[in-house]
Design a protein around this motif. Structure first.
Motif, PDB file in Angstrom:
ATOM      1  N   UNK A   1     -15.775  -6.532   8.519  1.00 31.28           N
ATOM      2  CA  UNK A   1     -15.041  -6.911   7.400  1.00 31.28           C
ATOM      3  C   UNK A   1     -14.165  -5.303   6.705  1.00 31.28           C
ATOM      4  N   UNK A   2     -14.992  -4.629   6.816  1.00 30.27           N
ATOM      5  CA  UNK A   2     -14.538  -3.093   6.120  1.00 30.27           C
ATOM      6  C   UNK A   2     -13.498  -2.694   7.066  1.00 30.27           C
ATOM      7  N   UNK A   3     -13.706  -2.718   8.500  1.00 29.42           N
ATOM      8  CA  UNK A   3     -12.904  -2.230   9.491  1.00 29.42           C
ATOM      9  C   UNK A   3     -11.641  -2.958   9.618  1.00 29.42           C
ATOM     10  N   UNK A   4     -11.476  -4.168   9.186  1.00 29.74           N
ATOM     11  CA  UNK A   4     -10.351  -5.015   9.374  1.00 29.74           C
ATOM     12  C   UNK A   4      -9.704  -4.844   8.054  1.00 29.74           C
ATOM     13  N   UNK A   5     -10.124  -4.562   6.963  1.00 32.23           N
ATOM     14  CA  UNK A   5      -9.410  -3.864   5.724  1.00 32.23           C
ATOM     15  C   UNK A   5      -8.776  -2.787   5.969  1.00 32.23           C
ATOM     16  N   UNK A   6      -9.264  -1.783   6.948  1.00 24.21           N
ATOM     17  CA  UNK A   6      -8.600  -0.601   7.178  1.00 24.21           C
ATOM     18  C   UNK A   6      -7.327  -0.907   7.825  1.00 24.21           C
ATOM     19  N   UNK A   7      -7.228  -1.926   9.041  1.00 25.52           N
ATOM     20  CA  UNK A   7      -6.243  -2.448   9.620  1.00 25.52           C
ATOM     21  C   UNK A   7      -5.156  -3.215   8.844  1.00 25.52           C
ATOM     22  N   UNK A   8      -5.506  -3.666   7.822  1.00 27.17           N
ATOM     23  CA  UNK A   8      -4.630  -4.103   6.909  1.00 27.17           C
ATOM     24  C   UNK A   8      -4.194  -3.513   5.734  1.00 27.17           C
ATOM     25  N   UNK A   9      -4.545  -2.169   5.717  1.00 29.83           N
ATOM     26  CA  UNK A   9      -4.251  -1.139   4.706  1.00 29.83           C
ATOM     27  C   UNK A   9      -2.738  -0.710   4.612  1.00 29.83           C
ATOM     28  N   UNK A  10      -1.969  -1.006   3.321  1.00 34.32           N
ATOM     29  CA  UNK A  10      -0.679  -0.776   3.617  1.00 34.32           C
ATOM     30  C   UNK A  10      -0.250   0.679   2.977  1.00 34.32           C
TER      31      UNK A  10
ATOM     32  N   UNK B   1      -1.806   4.870   1.988  1.00 33.12           N
ATOM     33  CA  UNK B   1      -2.825   5.853   1.837  1.00 33.12           C
ATOM     34  C   UNK B   1      -4.003   5.675   1.261  1.00 33.12           C
ATOM     35  N   UNK B   2      -3.835   5.226  -0.142  1.00 34.78           N
ATOM     36  CA  UNK B   2      -4.888   5.094  -1.214  1.00 34.78           C
ATOM     37  C   UNK B   2      -5.674   3.737  -0.746  1.00 34.78           C
ATOM     38  N   UNK B   3      -4.926   2.782  -0.288  1.00 37.30           N
ATOM     39  CA  UNK B   3      -5.872   1.674   0.132  1.00 37.30           C
ATOM     40  C   UNK B   3      -6.522   2.011   1.588  1.00 37.30           C
ATOM     41  N   UNK B   4      -5.901   2.852   2.223  1.00 39.47           N
ATOM     42  CA  UNK B   4      -6.481   3.237   3.665  1.00 39.47           C
ATOM     43  C   UNK B   4      -7.845   3.853   3.274  1.00 39.47           C
ATOM     44  N   UNK B   5      -7.612   4.914   2.458  1.00 36.12           N
ATOM     45  CA  UNK B   5      -8.657   5.635   1.703  1.00 36.12           C
ATOM     46  C   UNK B   5     -10.039   4.825   1.542  1.00 36.12           C
ATOM     47  N   UNK B   6      -9.638   3.869   0.641  1.00 34.87           N
ATOM     48  CA  UNK B   6     -10.711   2.727   0.019  1.00 34.87           C
ATOM     49  C   UNK B   6     -11.313   2.221   1.329  1.00 34.87           C
ATOM     50  N   UNK B   7     -10.596   1.548   2.107  1.00 32.01           N
ATOM     51  CA  UNK B   7     -11.239   1.086   3.325  1.00 32.01           C
ATOM     52  C   UNK B   7     -12.089   1.697   4.215  1.00 32.01           C
ATOM     53  N   UNK B   8     -11.689   3.057   4.332  1.00 31.62           N
ATOM     54  CA  UNK B   8     -12.488   3.960   5.030  1.00 31.62           C
ATOM     55  C   UNK B   8     -13.771   4.241   4.341  1.00 31.62           C
ATOM     56  N   UNK B   9     -13.709   4.524   3.129  1.00 31.10           N
ATOM     57  CA  UNK B   9     -15.024   4.441   2.318  1.00 31.10           C
ATOM     58  C   UNK B   9     -15.938   3.241   2.700  1.00 31.10           C
TER      59      UNK B   9
ATOM     60  N   UNK C   1      -7.832  -0.685  14.225  1.00 29.24           N
ATOM     61  CA  UNK C   1      -8.728  -1.243  13.534  1.00 29.24           C
ATOM     62  C   UNK C   1      -8.774  -2.716  13.479  1.00 29.24           C
ATOM     63  N   UNK C   2      -7.736  -3.290  13.536  1.00 33.47           N
ATOM     64  CA  UNK C   2      -7.748  -4.845  13.709  1.00 33.47           C
ATOM     65  C   UNK C   2      -8.534  -5.226  14.647  1.00 33.47           C
ATOM     66  N   UNK C   3      -8.279  -4.431  16.133  1.00 30.38           N
ATOM     67  CA  UNK C   3      -8.741  -4.808  17.424  1.00 30.38           C
ATOM     68  C   UNK C   3     -10.397  -4.502  17.319  1.00 30.38           C
ATOM     69  N   UNK C   4     -10.810  -3.553  16.839  1.00 24.81           N
ATOM     70  CA  UNK C   4     -12.391  -3.047  16.768  1.00 24.81           C
ATOM     71  C   UNK C   4     -13.013  -4.292  15.846  1.00 24.81           C
ATOM     72  N   UNK C   5     -12.327  -4.845  14.802  1.00 25.01           N
ATOM     73  CA  UNK C   5     -12.679  -5.945  13.914  1.00 25.01           C
ATOM     74  C   UNK C   5     -12.974  -6.908  14.719  1.00 25.01           C
TER      75      UNK C   5
END
Length: 409
Positions: free
Chosen positions: A91-100, A102-110, A171-175
């Motif tokens: 689920x977290x990796x999917x969130x990385x793929x949907x991040x629009x 830099x800040x949201x990507x940082x949160x998803x990576x965390x 990231x979407x593919x990994x999820x």
């Protein structure tokens, strides 16, 4: 500890390959950030240090979550813990793929780091619980082959996908790949609960206290940190350095990972076999010393033909990743079985923290010239040399618990 039925050879193979598949997905998730560096720094107008922080966010989050997991991980049956953490990671990796942004990507990576870091420690714990020490080098070789498969297939495929649909695609593919892997793991990973009897006594904090109070555990933690300190100040910046200073094109970047991955796919299992046959400490020391050569050459290279560069980076992958096979086999034998989950979680936390620190330190050690070239990369090579010298001596200080635990079928 109660007597448990051993795995058959066929079931052991299925267990190891399912664990390798889990490792494959979260290793690709971590590794793909590095070759995406030029795209992300350009898209979000990042400095090298800011990109290093983006890479570090995953590792640092994994470190914190691993430390917290050490309080409770030995109180859960291993298979249930694995499946729960893996679902959260997907689920977290999917969130990385949907991040629009830099800040949201940082949160998803965390968030991905919170689950992924504990996952890596739990996979190694299951190997330690299920496989006898005498065969654990080979077993670690199979599981560590996930790194090779990540570089052979995962990273090149992810980069191709990024070039077709954008950086979100990998990231979407990994999820999506996590779904069938989860189902296979649910089917083939056996129940492992023999450790629960030893972990039941005392509070969670007492269990953590026992792990932290053992001087031998701290020697193992130190070895774990040394294994990544030098190499992870180099690895996140390979793509940036080779494309900026050595003339490698973006289209040629996947070739580095493809060739290096194919080579390590064969050598990872070889290192495991040699470690079981000749001794894990000896093989670890030999590989570690040899690994210094490609680390120093790579970080001090000037413009060179692509073929020469690929030889150097392939040697780098073979020996730097090769240290981890006997190294992790040794680490799983440092604690007694009843504390292995807590120990490996703390170890994963400290190792992830060391990775994050090393990635950040690498970003600090390098800088840019007025014409945009990377300078100071050679300093990361000297850091790798210094950490290796200490590590080769340090590994001889470990005391090992060689008695394994077999699972309930």
């Amino acid at each position: 500890m109660s007597s448990l039925s051993p795995l058959t050879l066929q079931k052991e193979r299925w267990l190891l390959w399912s664990l390798a598949a889990v490792q494959f997905t979260h290793i690709v998730d971590f590794m793909v950030m590095m070759p995406l560096g030029p795209q992300l720094t350009r898209l979000f107008s990042l400095s090298d240090a800011q990109f290093g922080l983006l890479v570090s966010a995953y590792s640092l989050a994994a470190g914190v979550s691993g430390l917290l997991a050490s309080l409770v991980i030995d109180r859960f049956e291993r298979k249930r813990a694995l499946l729960t953490l893996y679902a959260g990671f997907a689920v977290a990796t999917l969130a990385c793929g949907l991040a629009p942004t830099y800040g949201s990507l940082m949160g998803a990576r965390i968030a991905a780091g919170v689950f992924g870091g504990v996952l890596g420690a739990l996979v190694q714990t299951i190997v330690g619980d299920a496989i006898a020490f005498e065969r654990r080098g080979r077993a670690m070789g199979v599981v560590m082959a996930a790194f090779s498969m990540a570089t052979v297939a995962g990273v090149p495929a992810s980069l191709w996908l990024a070039s077709q649909v954008g950086w979100h695609g990998p990231f979407i593919a990994i999820a999506l790949v996590c779904v069938p892997v989860w189902l296979v793991a649910w089917r083939v990973v056996p129940s492992l609960h023999g450790h629960l009897a030893g972990a039941a006594a005392g509070s969670s904090f007492n269990q953590l206290g026992r792990v932290l109070a053992d001087a031998n555990h701290w020697r193992a933690f130190g070895l774990s940190a040394l294994m990544v300190l030098g190499s992870f100040s180099i690895i996140p910046y390979i793509t940036i350095y080779t494309t900026t200073n050595l003339g490698l094109s973006q289209e040629q970047v996947p070739l580095i990972y493809l060739v290096g991955g194919v080579a390590t796919l064969f050598t990872a299992r070889l290192w495991g076999q040699l470690a079981d046959r000749h001794g894990k400490v000896l093989v670890f020391r030999v590989i570690s010393v040899v690994a210094v050569v490609p680390m120093l050459v790579l970080t001090h290279m000037s413009a060179a033909p692509v073929a020469v560069l690929i030889v150097v980076t392939t040697a780098f992958f073979i020996f730097v990743s090769g240290r981890m096979v006997p190294g992790m086999a040794l680490l799983t034998a440092a604690p007694p079985p009843a504390m292995r989950g807590a120990f490996m979680s703390v170890n994963g936390a400290l190792q992830s923290g060391a990775m994050g620190l090393a990635a950040w330190l690498g970003g600090v050690l390098i800088s840019r010239t007025p014409d945009g070239l990377v300078q100071g990369y050679g300093r990361t090579g000297w850091l790798a040399l210094a950490s290796t010298i200490v590590m080769v001596w340090w590994v001889g200080q470990l005391r090992l618990h060689k008695a394994g635990q077999t699972p309930v079928i």
